[in-house]
Structure formats: structure tokens, C-alpha cells
Design an enzyme around this catalytic site. Structure first.
Site, PDB file in Angstrom:
ATOM      1  N   SER A  64     -14.620  66.194 -27.704  1.00  0.00           N
ATOM      2  CA  SER A  64     -13.849  65.090 -28.257  1.00  0.00           C
ATOM      3  C   SER A  64     -14.718  63.890 -28.647  1.00  0.00           C
ATOM      4  O   SER A  64     -15.616  64.020 -29.458  1.00  0.00           O
ATOM      5  CB  SER A  64     -12.773  64.714 -27.244  1.00  0.00           C
ATOM      6  OG  SER A  64     -11.922  63.744 -27.744  1.00  0.00           O
ATOM      7  N   ASP A 278     -12.708  65.197 -32.221  1.00  0.00           N
ATOM      8  CA  ASP A 278     -12.016  66.475 -32.438  1.00  0.00           C
ATOM      9  C   ASP A 278     -10.671  66.251 -33.137  1.00  0.00           C
ATOM     10  O   ASP A 278      -9.831  67.156 -33.184  1.00  0.00           O
ATOM     11  CB  ASP A 278     -11.861  67.282 -31.146  1.00  0.00           C
ATOM     12  CG  ASP A 278     -10.995  66.608 -30.091  1.00  0.00           C
ATOM     13  OD1 ASP A 278     -10.796  65.379 -30.183  1.00  0.00           O
ATOM     14  OD2 ASP A 278     -10.520  67.315 -29.182  1.00  0.00           O
ATOM     15  N   GLU A 370      -0.594  57.378 -26.305  1.00  0.00           N
ATOM     16  CA  GLU A 370      -1.455  56.586 -25.447  1.00  0.00           C
ATOM     17  C   GLU A 370      -2.006  55.461 -26.320  1.00  0.00           C
ATOM     18  O   GLU A 370      -2.176  55.638 -27.534  1.00  0.00           O
ATOM     19  CB  GLU A 370      -2.615  57.433 -24.925  1.00  0.00           C
ATOM     20  CG  GLU A 370      -2.177  58.433 -23.873  1.00  0.00           C
ATOM     21  CD  GLU A 370      -3.351  59.084 -23.166  1.00  0.00           C
ATOM     22  OE1 GLU A 370      -3.431  58.952 -21.946  1.00  0.00           O
ATOM     23  OE2 GLU A 370      -4.181  59.725 -23.828  1.00  0.00           O
ATOM     24  N   ASN A 372      -4.837  54.581 -26.698  1.00  0.00           N
ATOM     25  CA  ASN A 372      -6.078  55.002 -27.362  1.00  0.00           C
ATOM     26  C   ASN A 372      -5.842  55.792 -28.647  1.00  0.00           C
ATOM     27  O   ASN A 372      -6.791  56.220 -29.300  1.00  0.00           O
ATOM     28  CB  ASN A 372      -6.964  55.786 -26.391  1.00  0.00           C
ATOM     29  CG  ASN A 372      -6.336  57.111 -25.952  1.00  0.00           C
ATOM     30  OD1 ASN A 372      -5.479  57.669 -26.628  1.00  0.00           O
ATOM     31  ND2 ASN A 372      -6.760  57.612 -24.799  1.00  0.00           N
ATOM     32  N   ARG A 497      -7.799  52.348 -11.929  1.00  0.00           N
ATOM     33  CA  ARG A 497      -7.606  53.779 -11.672  1.00  0.00           C
ATOM     34  C   ARG A 497      -8.949  54.507 -11.798  1.00  0.00           C
ATOM     35  O   ARG A 497      -9.817  54.082 -12.577  1.00  0.00           O
ATOM     36  CB  ARG A 497      -6.591  54.384 -12.661  1.00  0.00           C
ATOM     37  CG  ARG A 497      -6.917  54.160 -14.126  1.00  0.00           C
ATOM     38  CD  ARG A 497      -5.957  54.871 -15.042  1.00  0.00           C
ATOM     39  NE  ARG A 497      -6.252  56.288 -15.137  1.00  0.00           N
ATOM     40  CZ  ARG A 497      -7.180  56.813 -15.942  1.00  0.00           C
ATOM     41  NH1 ARG A 497      -7.926  56.034 -16.713  1.00  0.00           N
ATOM     42  NH2 ARG A 497      -7.386  58.107 -15.964  1.00  0.00           N
ATOM     43  N   THR A 501     -12.547  61.351 -16.626  1.00  0.00           N
ATOM     44  CA  THR A 501     -13.561  61.934 -17.508  1.00  0.00           C
ATOM     45  C   THR A 501     -14.967  61.365 -17.271  1.00  0.00           C
ATOM     46  O   THR A 501     -15.931  61.880 -17.802  1.00  0.00           O
ATOM     47  CB  THR A 501     -13.230  61.679 -19.000  1.00  0.00           C
ATOM     48  OG1 THR A 501     -13.237  60.268 -19.223  1.00  0.00           O
ATOM     49  CG2 THR A 501     -11.879  62.240 -19.384  1.00  0.00           C
TER      50      THR A 501
HETATM   51  C1  16G Z   1      -8.748  62.505 -21.906  1.00  0.00           C
HETATM   52  C2  16G Z   1      -7.295  62.684 -22.261  1.00  0.00           C
HETATM   53  C3  16G Z   1      -6.710  61.400 -22.771  1.00  0.00           C
HETATM   54  C4  16G Z   1      -6.922  60.296 -21.770  1.00  0.00           C
HETATM   55  C5  16G Z   1      -8.366  60.189 -21.389  1.00  0.00           C
HETATM   56  C6  16G Z   1      -8.490  59.254 -20.219  1.00  0.00           C
HETATM   57  C7  16G Z   1      -6.192  64.616 -23.195  1.00  0.00           C
HETATM   58  C8  16G Z   1      -6.138  65.597 -24.339  1.00  0.00           C
HETATM   59  N1  16G Z   1      -7.130  63.698 -23.287  1.00  0.00           N
HETATM   60  O1  16G Z   1      -9.504  62.233 -23.035  1.00  0.00           O
HETATM   61  O2  16G Z   1      -5.354  61.617 -22.964  1.00  0.00           O
HETATM   62  O3  16G Z   1      -6.508  59.070 -22.289  1.00  0.00           O
HETATM   63  O4  16G Z   1      -8.844  61.455 -20.979  1.00  0.00           O
HETATM   64  O5  16G Z   1      -9.789  59.225 -19.799  1.00  0.00           O
HETATM   65  O6  16G Z   1      -5.433  64.683 -22.249  1.00  0.00           O
HETATM   66  P1  16G Z   1     -10.154  58.564 -18.423  1.00  0.00           P
HETATM   67  O7  16G Z   1      -9.429  59.308 -17.347  1.00  0.00           O
HETATM   68  O8  16G Z   1     -11.642  58.671 -18.358  1.00  0.00           O
HETATM   69  O9  16G Z   1      -9.720  57.135 -18.505  1.00  0.00           O
HETATM   70 MG    MG Z   2     -10.073  63.926 -28.780  1.00  0.00          MG
END
Ligand code: 16G
Ligand code: MG
Length: 542
Positions: A64, A278, A370, A372, A497, A501
Site C-alpha cells: 500500500s 495500491d 476513514e 485517511n 491508540r 502497522t
Molecule cells: C491499514 C488499514 C487502514 C487503517 C490503517 C491504520 C485496511 C485495508 N487498511 O492501512 O484502514 O487506517 O491500517 O494504520 O484495513 P495504523 O493502525 O498504523 O494507524
Molecule cells: Mg492502500
């Protein structure tokens, strides 16, 4: 079944001993060189899931909006949704099993999920434009074939295109033709029909300048352009011919930095949007006559789309239950506008598409976004049938037009997942139909100034949240601290939070002025640093 062949072939995609990876918010994501074994094993997992659901399962190789050196994998369930939550745990144990334990883990999953191993399986594979994606998708295919299952390699596709294809294959092509061409045809037909309903452009500029994040979205939008004829004039930049993927461009960069992608000149009144790497996220932006940058994020998009749909529902006289789903990151002004002015029920879920998608399924029409820029609209079976029936009926011309518009909206939206291309087309159609400039769209409500920060802590799992991530349960005292800080400012709100990722704790704050939002975000960051085991230097004021 004997897993001996699978284990033997796994030697070519051997797991580095001791390497442990976590399934993140949307799958595995890390440096590409650590992922070969994960891909082989996700090929295996997709086969198991396919056998269990007797459906095609998708595997998308992408990271992504992450830097080009990273990669990752997203699994797509039968109707184009993200992999069922219960299977994330299996994905983790499979990815982290040492070679000698692989057969045991596969057997355990098969037993727990009563997978009939004799069942046929089919996996749809896709990948983004990263240099590492080709080899990694081959590793997925190796996993699928080691299991003796069938696959189709769709090659370079956007994530939403693969979701669409999986859904088409599993609905006997009812959702559409299961090819990239089928996707272009379905969307462009709906878009053209919808556009035709507008008598003129009004002040709405025809040109939209699209930042393709130097990725797959640019490639696919270029491919789609001939289908769109003259209805939508797209000028692509960061199209991948020179720049690096997601480097100082793309939806995430623009949203987080709150500034335009690098290297572009923006004139007042021009309309811009950015895709992510993506193409499942989109944000819009422009500069005003005093060169001030304005961002129209997922909240503004949700408002535009839900208002449009609600107005059409009123016109045709349908009382379908519509709701908007957001996360804690939604700007307070958007929530207030939707609830108080639009009288639309708003729900808040945890971050991550799967949570929003799930909640949206509870309404006849669920609009989820979202902040974002990831989002879409879900129409229940009943809603869809009611609208399609109505569009066929003879009635008052204005009503008929509105019903047709609703029907085309259903066809233009990629209901499987957020889709930058589909979202862009629906936004472009709405702007023309409502004769809105991007500034007029922006003026519907004013965002509260906000700030997002990250704090590094020794172990982000010490932070546990509740109430859709809006309140902290542990560590003790942190929520009380945040409550006290929030009280110091007007129109303020803050939450923290653990990221799903990245190895950080995220902090969000909003308040009446940018200065106050920045100050609040900084003070909350300090509280996290001190109460949740911060590492390195304490956060500095902005
Ligand atoms: C991922 C999620 C997105 C979310 C982001 C939060 C999917 C397809 N993508 O990219 O929705 O906003 O994670 O990231 O679910 P974080 O947990 O690092 O804040
Ligand atoms: Mg993406």
C-alpha cells in the site's frame, strides 16, 4: 492428506529461523526481503480458505502506502471482503511456524476449520508495481501449486480490482465480468450514464489532476482513460514513469503532511486528488486564491456521497435506512454536520477497514470512510433490489431520473472495498451533477484544526483501548490525564491508540485553533511517553 510435498517445496521459500512477524491491520507488511516464506505460506492459507469456503480466494501482494522497499500481502475473502478475523490468527501461526512445524500447523488449521482437503481450490493472485512484487507473487503461486490447487495470476492490478474480480468469480459474474476489462466497462458505463444526467457543468471544472503515487493506480487509470471518453478529463502526475513509489507523493503523504505532493504547481481553482500505492485510498485538495492549501479527506468524501444519496432517496420517496460509519479519526465537525444538519445516524468503529465494513453491512445503505480516504458504500440486497425495481418502473420523469441515478451509483461504487478509481469517478459525477466546485464542496462544513503525532514506547501493547479506541483502559491513569488535558481547550478531543502497522503509539488531537490542537497533541504525547514507557527523547513541542 500428506503435507510432505508442501514441506519439501517450502525449502525453496524457507523461513529465516526465529523471524516472527505479526499480522497487522490489513495483513503482513515489512521489508520485502523478509517476506518470501510468508508469501509461499499465504498461498497455502488461501488454498485452505478456498477449500473451506468452496470459493475463489484472492491474494494481493502490496504494501500500500509504505515505502517502495517494503512489501506485504492482503487476503481477499469470497465476496471481496478482507480475510475473516478468525483466520488472521491462522495466518500468523502459519507465517511464524519453523520449517519442521509447518505440516503440524497446516493440519491444525484444517482440523479446527473442518476443511475438506479433497475439495478443489482456486486462488486469484494480483500484485502492485513494487520491484519485489513479481518474485513475491511467484512465491504465492508456488504455495498454491505445491498444494495442488488452481490459480489465475492477474498480474498488475490495484487492490480494489482484485477484490472486484474475486467477488465477480464467486457470484457467477453477477457482480460483473471477472476481468480488469470487465471492471473498466462496468464502472465507465455507470459513470457515463450518471454524467449524462447533468445538464451542464456549471462552475465545476472538468479537469481533475491525479497524483498516482507513482504506483499501480496510475498505471490502471491510464489503462481506463479510453473507456471514460471525454466525460472526465484526467491529468495524471506522479504516474510512475520517473519518481519512486509513495515518495513525497500519494494519499498518505498528503493527508499526514497536510500539504501537496512534491514537485507540483497548484493554481487556485484547480482540482487535485491523490491515490495511495495500491489505489484503495483517495483524498482531494486545492489551493485558494491566497495560496492556502485545503484538504478534502475521507470525512468530506463521506459527507458528499451520503448527502447525494440521501437527496436521491428523498426524491424517489424511498425510506431506506442509511448510516455513515467513521472511526475516532473523523473530524468532529464532520460528525456534527452529518448528525445535526443531515440527520444521518453516525457510528464509530475501531480503525481498519474490516471494522467499518462490518458495521456498514447493518444498514440498508452504509457509507463508510476513514479520514485517511479509504471507504466505499454498501447497499444491502434489499436496498439494491428495491432501487433496481424502481428504476424500471414508469413514473414521473424527475423521479425516474433520480431512481436511475441511484442505480448507476450502485454500479459505479466498488462495494467490495474502498477504491480510489471508483471513488474518484463517483465524486467527479456528483460534483458535476450538483454543479459544485471543489471549494463549494469544502465549504459545507469547516474542519476543526487537528494534529496527529507518534510516540515510541518499549511495548505498545501496554496500551489497551475501549469505546472504538476513543478511551484508554491501560496503563492506569493515562485516560484521566488525557481527560484533564482536553478540558483545557475549546472544542477539543484527543485519543491515543497503538498502531496496527507501525511500532508506535498514535496520538490524535483536535481543538478550536491549530495552535491549541498542536499543544494538546504534544501534551498528550508527553503523557503517553511518561505513563506508557516511552523510549528515546521525550516528545518536543511542535
Ligand atoms: C491499514 C488499514 C487502514 C487503517 C490503517 C491504520 C485496511 C485495508 N487498511 O492501512 O484502514 O487506517 O491500517 O494504520 O484495513 P495504523 O493502525 O498504523 O494507524
Ligand atoms: Mg492502500
Amino acid at each position: 492428506m500428506d503435507f510432505a510435498t508442501i514441506v519439501k517445496l517450502s525449502a525453496q521459500h524457507a523461513k529465516p529461523a526465529g523471524l516472527i512477524l505479526q499480522y497487522g491491520t490489513a495483513g503482513f507488511r515489512t521489508k520485502a526481503e523478509h517476506l518470501d516464506h510468508v508469501m509461499y505460506r499465504m498461498g497455502l492459507l488461501a488454498v485452505l480458505r478456498s477449500k473451506q469456503t468452496t470459493s475463489t480466494i484472492g491474494v494481493m501482494v502490496t504494501a500500500s502506502h509504505n515505502p517502495e522497499e517494503d512489501n506485504g500481502v492482503k487476503l481477499v475473502d469470497p465476496l471481496g471482503e478482507m480475510l475473516a478475523a478468525a483466520w488472521e490468527e491462522y495466518a500468523t501461526s502459519l507465517a511464524n511456524a519453523e520449517e519442521q512445524d509447518l505440516a503440524t500447523v497446516l493440519r491444525d488449521i484444517s482440523q479446527k476449520e473442518s476443511v475438506s482437503l479433497q475439495q478443489d481450490a482456486f486462488v486469484a493472485v494480483g500484485r502492485d508495481t513494487r520491484p519485489s512484487s513479481e518474485n513475491l507473487s511467484q512465491a504465492v503461486i508456488d504455495g498454491v501449486t505445491a498444494f495442488g490447487a488452481q490459480y489465475h495470476d492477474y498480474g498488475l492490478v490495484t487492490t480494489p480490482q482484485l477484490h472486484y474480480i474475486v467477488c465477480c468469480r464467486n457470484t457467477k459474474e453477477q457482480y460483473g465480468t471477472s476481468t480488469v476489462k470487465g471492471y473498466y466497462q462496468k464502472l465507465s458505463k455507470a459513470f457515463t450514464e450518471l454524467r449524462k444526467q447533468a445538464s451542464s457543468y456549471g462552475d465545476s471544472p472538468r479537469v481533475v489532476k491525479v497524483d498516482g503515487a507513482n504506483g499501480i493506480g496510475a498505471l490502471k487509470l491510464k489503462e481506463m482513460q479510453p473507456y471514460l471518453q471525454k466525460e472526465c478529463l484526467i491529468e495524471l502526475f506522479h504516474d510512475g514513469t520517473t519518481g519512486k513509489l509513495n515518495c513525497a507523493c500519494g494519499a498518505d503523504f498528503v493527508k499526514v503532511q497536510q500539504k501537496p505532493p512534491r514537485g507540483i504547481k497548484m493554481q487556485p481553482n484547480e482540482k487535485f486528488c491523490s491515490f495511495d500505492g495500491d489505489a484503495d485510498r483517495i483524498v482531494y485538495y486545492y489551493v485558494d486564491s491566497s495560496s492556502q492549501f485545503h484538504l478534502l479527506d475521507g470525512d468530506k468524501i463521506a459527507t458528499l456521497i451520503s448527502t447525494f444519496i440521501k437527496e436521491l432517496l428523498v426524491k424517489v420517496g424511498l425510506s431506506l435506512k442509511m448510516a455513515v460509519i467513521q472511526t475516532a479519526y473523523a473530524n468532529g465537525s464532520s460528525t456534527r454536520y452529518l448528525e445535526e444538519t443531515m440527520k444521518v445516524p453516525v457510528y464509530c468503529t475501531k480503525t481498519g477497514v474490516k471494522h467499518l465494513h462490518h458495521k456498514a453491512q447493518e444498514s440498508d445503505i452504509g457509507v463508510y470512510f476513514e479520514a485517511n480516504g479509504h471507504g466505499t458504500v454498501l447497499f444491502s440486497k434489499t436496498a439494491e433490489e428495491t432501487i433496481r425495481q424502481l428504476a424500471k418502473r414508469e413514473m414521473d420523469a424527475e423521479k425516474k431520473k433520480a431512481a436511475k441515478m441511484l442505480e448507476n451509483t450502485i454500479d459505479l461504487i466498488n462495494q467490495t472495498v474502498g477504491d480510489a478509481i471508483s471513488d474518484m469517478l463517483i465524486i467527479e459525477a456528483i460534483l458535476v451533477l450538483k454543479k459544485l466546485t471543489v471549494q463549494q464542496w469544502d465549504a459545507v462544513y469547516t474542519d476543526l484544526p487537528n494534529r496527529q503525532l507518534k510516540v515510541k514506547v518499549a511495548d505498545r501493547r501496554v496500551i489497551d483501548t475501549t469505546d472504538a479506541e476513543r478511551r484508554v483502559v491501560t496503563p492506569p491513569g493515562l485516560q484521566e490525564n488525557i481527560d484533564e488535558l482536553v478540558k483545557k481547550y475549546r472544542l477539543s478531543r484527543a485519543f491515543v491508540r497503538p498502531s496496527g502497522t507501525e511500532d508506535v503509539v498514535r496520538v490524535y488531537a483536535e481543538a478550536d485553533t491549530q495552535g491549541n490542537a498542536d499543544a494538546l497533541a504534544h501534551e498528550v504525547s508527553l503523557a503517553v511517553f511518561h505513563l506508557a514507557g516511552g523510549i528515546g527523547e521525550p516528545p518536543k513541542p511542535l
